[in-house]
Design an enzyme around this catalytic site. Structure first.
Site, PDB file in Angstrom:
ATOM      1  N   LEU A  63     -64.682  21.048  28.335  1.00  0.00           N
ATOM      2  CA  LEU A  63     -65.742  21.937  27.877  1.00  0.00           C
ATOM      3  C   LEU A  63     -66.702  21.250  26.908  1.00  0.00           C
ATOM      4  O   LEU A  63     -67.713  21.832  26.523  1.00  0.00           O
ATOM      5  CB  LEU A  63     -65.146  23.197  27.246  1.00  0.00           C
ATOM      6  CG  LEU A  63     -64.286  24.050  28.188  1.00  0.00           C
ATOM      7  CD1 LEU A  63     -63.748  25.282  27.466  1.00  0.00           C
ATOM      8  CD2 LEU A  63     -65.056  24.461  29.441  1.00  0.00           C
ATOM      9  N   ARG A  64     -66.355  20.037  26.463  1.00  0.00           N
ATOM     10  CA  ARG A  64     -67.245  19.134  25.715  1.00  0.00           C
ATOM     11  C   ARG A  64     -67.559  19.550  24.285  1.00  0.00           C
ATOM     12  O   ARG A  64     -68.035  18.730  23.503  1.00  0.00           O
ATOM     13  CB  ARG A  64     -68.553  18.912  26.470  1.00  0.00           C
ATOM     14  CG  ARG A  64     -68.415  18.372  27.886  1.00  0.00           C
ATOM     15  CD  ARG A  64     -67.688  17.057  27.941  1.00  0.00           C
ATOM     16  NE  ARG A  64     -67.749  16.425  29.262  1.00  0.00           N
ATOM     17  CZ  ARG A  64     -66.909  15.483  29.669  1.00  0.00           C
ATOM     18  NH1 ARG A  64     -65.941  15.063  28.868  1.00  0.00           N
ATOM     19  NH2 ARG A  64     -67.037  14.951  30.867  1.00  0.00           N
ATOM     20  N   ASP A 152     -55.764  13.098  27.204  1.00  0.00           N
ATOM     21  CA  ASP A 152     -56.481  12.949  28.471  1.00  0.00           C
ATOM     22  C   ASP A 152     -57.816  12.238  28.279  1.00  0.00           C
ATOM     23  O   ASP A 152     -58.556  12.518  27.339  1.00  0.00           O
ATOM     24  CB  ASP A 152     -56.733  14.300  29.122  1.00  0.00           C
ATOM     25  CG  ASP A 152     -57.413  14.133  30.467  1.00  0.00           C
ATOM     26  OD1 ASP A 152     -56.808  13.509  31.350  1.00  0.00           O
ATOM     27  OD2 ASP A 152     -58.554  14.598  30.609  1.00  0.00           O
ATOM     28  N   HIS A 179     -52.678  11.604  31.067  1.00  0.00           N
ATOM     29  CA  HIS A 179     -53.604  10.790  31.856  1.00  0.00           C
ATOM     30  C   HIS A 179     -52.922   9.440  31.998  1.00  0.00           C
ATOM     31  O   HIS A 179     -52.687   8.755  31.002  1.00  0.00           O
ATOM     32  CB  HIS A 179     -54.934  10.662  31.105  1.00  0.00           C
ATOM     33  CG  HIS A 179     -55.915   9.729  31.731  1.00  0.00           C
ATOM     34  ND1 HIS A 179     -57.075  10.167  32.322  1.00  0.00           N
ATOM     35  CD2 HIS A 179     -55.923   8.376  31.841  1.00  0.00           C
ATOM     36  CE1 HIS A 179     -57.757   9.129  32.772  1.00  0.00           C
ATOM     37  NE2 HIS A 179     -57.080   8.028  32.484  1.00  0.00           N
ATOM     38  N   ASP A 305     -60.286  19.250  36.946  1.00  0.00           N
ATOM     39  CA  ASP A 305     -60.775  18.154  36.102  1.00  0.00           C
ATOM     40  C   ASP A 305     -62.297  18.252  35.971  1.00  0.00           C
ATOM     41  O   ASP A 305     -63.014  17.244  36.049  1.00  0.00           O
ATOM     42  CB  ASP A 305     -60.350  16.794  36.647  1.00  0.00           C
ATOM     43  CG  ASP A 305     -60.587  15.654  35.640  1.00  0.00           C
ATOM     44  OD1 ASP A 305     -60.898  15.938  34.468  1.00  0.00           O
ATOM     45  OD2 ASP A 305     -60.473  14.472  36.035  1.00  0.00           O
ATOM     46  N   GLY A 324     -66.534  11.099  36.035  1.00  0.00           N
ATOM     47  CA  GLY A 324     -66.329  12.544  36.059  1.00  0.00           C
ATOM     48  C   GLY A 324     -67.327  13.305  36.894  1.00  0.00           C
ATOM     49  O   GLY A 324     -68.493  12.915  37.023  1.00  0.00           O
TER      50      GLY A 324
END
EC number: 3.5.2.3
Length: 427
Positions: A63-64, A152, A179, A305, A324
């Site tokens: 979601l940054r 991650d 990850h 992801d 991404g």
């Protein structure tokens, strides 16, 4: 307020689709039947024969926020989730600052309460700043609201660090979510170490850099009794390691993304950064192994992801652009069209992989369409065919390799706790 969803259909307890009407009161499902009395409701919504499903669960999204608001925010990302039929998402911690302290986790939980359209489960970092050198305070982070622990975006490089993390997580009955990437083997790679990399003279990421970390970690999980979860599994060797570990009774679960199920490196048309993700698109044999692992239960569920980036970042070229792609708004139609309509999965299997299965793996009271359950509900149009157009995304990220693909199976309404949070045509 009571709401009745009428003229729908859903799976019954025997896995057969039947006519369904459903009543929602105070955020919960209070009645399910073939025909309910509309006069008992304050509002009646005719879903016109569409499929009623439990809301989807995505345990791997980015979601940054904080720090990456140009790419996505909690508000825009969770609205994208709602549009894609997801009512619960788990947010990865590779933000700036990282949720690696009690105070930062408390801030994040408050921000989620204030701005999210769907339920958000926040991950906390395993190590301070995700730097891999010092463990965070697991107990304090759990108390502050952490869902599980992960670094991650980067693999935990030290076996000793991972071993200690698993011991601490096991003591708290929390999961370690990994990850898996050995940096000494990643080789500055930008795509899979295969034919595409060789054709374009690109540094390749070998499969072994993922599988060797999983092999290490399942043995550490066995030694500690920790619930160990593998993020975005991508190689046939990784599937084999997880399958063997499960046979030995080790507490390991795994997820796979839609893009790894539907694409391989042979499908990349050229050095286009919208096909750049980590782990990369692997070989055709790897993709087939992922599907086999999903069918036999080695892989437990599907997660997107979802990784939004700005257009300017993705235009830097395949070597310089970040890894991404986005996935929340396209996951179900892509999977329905290319796995269900092609008879690789049944519709019931796909629904379960997005609802019941992730909930079961992490002990969440979610993912079920039944009386007494929370009214997190997705309504799906299985018939209408539409073309994926990134310019219609509500996510800030438009970075997808699936632009132009025609798909069926589009969510048209999403309810969270009985509240309609997204409806097609009323954005």
């Amino acid at each position: 307020m009571a709401i009745i969803l009428k003229n729908g259909k859903s799976f019954n307890k025997d896995g057969v689709i039947e006519r369904t009407e459903l009543k929602i009161e105070n955020g919960f499902i209070t009645a399910i039947g073939s025909k309910l009395h509309s006069e008992e409701a304050d509002e009646v919504i005719d879903v016109q024969g569409k499929l009623i499903s439990a809301g989807f669960i995505d345990l791997h999204v980015h979601l940054r926020e904080p720090g990456g608001e140009a790419k996505e925010t909690i508000a825009t990302g969770t609205l994208a989730a709602a549009k894609g039929g997801f009512t619960t998402v788990a947010a990865m911690p590779n933000t700036r600052p990282v949720p690696d302290t009690k105070e930062q986790m408390e801030w994040l939980c408050k921000r989620i309460r204030e701005t999210a359209y769907v339920h958000v489960l926040p991950y906390a970092a395993i190590t301070v700043g995700q730097q891999g050198t010092e463990l965070t305070d697991f107990a304090a982070l759990k108390e502050a609201g952490a869902f599980a622990f992960t670094d991650d975006g980067v693999g935990v490089q030290s076996a000793g660090m991972m071993y200690e993390a698993m011991k601490r997580a096991a003591a708290l009955d929390m999961a370690i979510v990994a990850h898996c990437e050995d940096n000494t083997l990643a080789n500055r790679g930008v795509v899979h170490d295969g034919e595409f990399a060789h054709r374009y003279g690109l540094y390749g990421i070998p499969s072994v850099c993922e599988s060797v970390h999983i092999a290490r970690d399942v043995l550490l999980a066995e030694a500690t009794g920790c619930h160990y979860h593998v993020c975005h599994i991508s190689t046939k060797e990784s599937v084999r390691v997880v399958r063997d570990a499960k046979r030995e009774g080790i507490r390991v679960t795994a997820e796979v993304t839609p893009h790894h199920l539907l694409l391989c490196d042979e499908d990349i048309p050229g050095p286009d950064a919208n096909y750049k993700m980590n782990p990369p698109l692997r070989s055709k044999e790897d993709r087939e192994a992922l599907i086999e692992g999903l069918l036999d239960g080695t892989i437990d569920f599907i997660a997107t992801d979802h990784a939004p980036h700005t257009e300017a970042e993705k235009q830097k070229g395949i070597n310089a652009a970040p890894f991404g792609i986005v996935g929340l708004e396209t996951a179900f139609p892509l999977l329905y069209t290319h796995l269900v309509e092609t008879n690789i999965l049944t519709l019931k299997q796909l629904i379960d992989l997005l609802t019941v299965k992730p909930a079961e793996c992490f002990g969440l009271p979610l993912g079920k369409l039944a009386v007494g359950e929370r009214a997190d509900i997705t309504i799906i149009d299985l018939e209408t065919e539409e073309v994926i157009d990134p310019q219609t995304f509500v996510s800030k990220g438009k970075n997808t390799p699936f632009a132009g693909w025609k798909c069926k199976g589009w969510p048209v309404m999403t309810f969270v706790g009985g509240k309609l949070v997204w409806q097609k045509g009323r954005e």
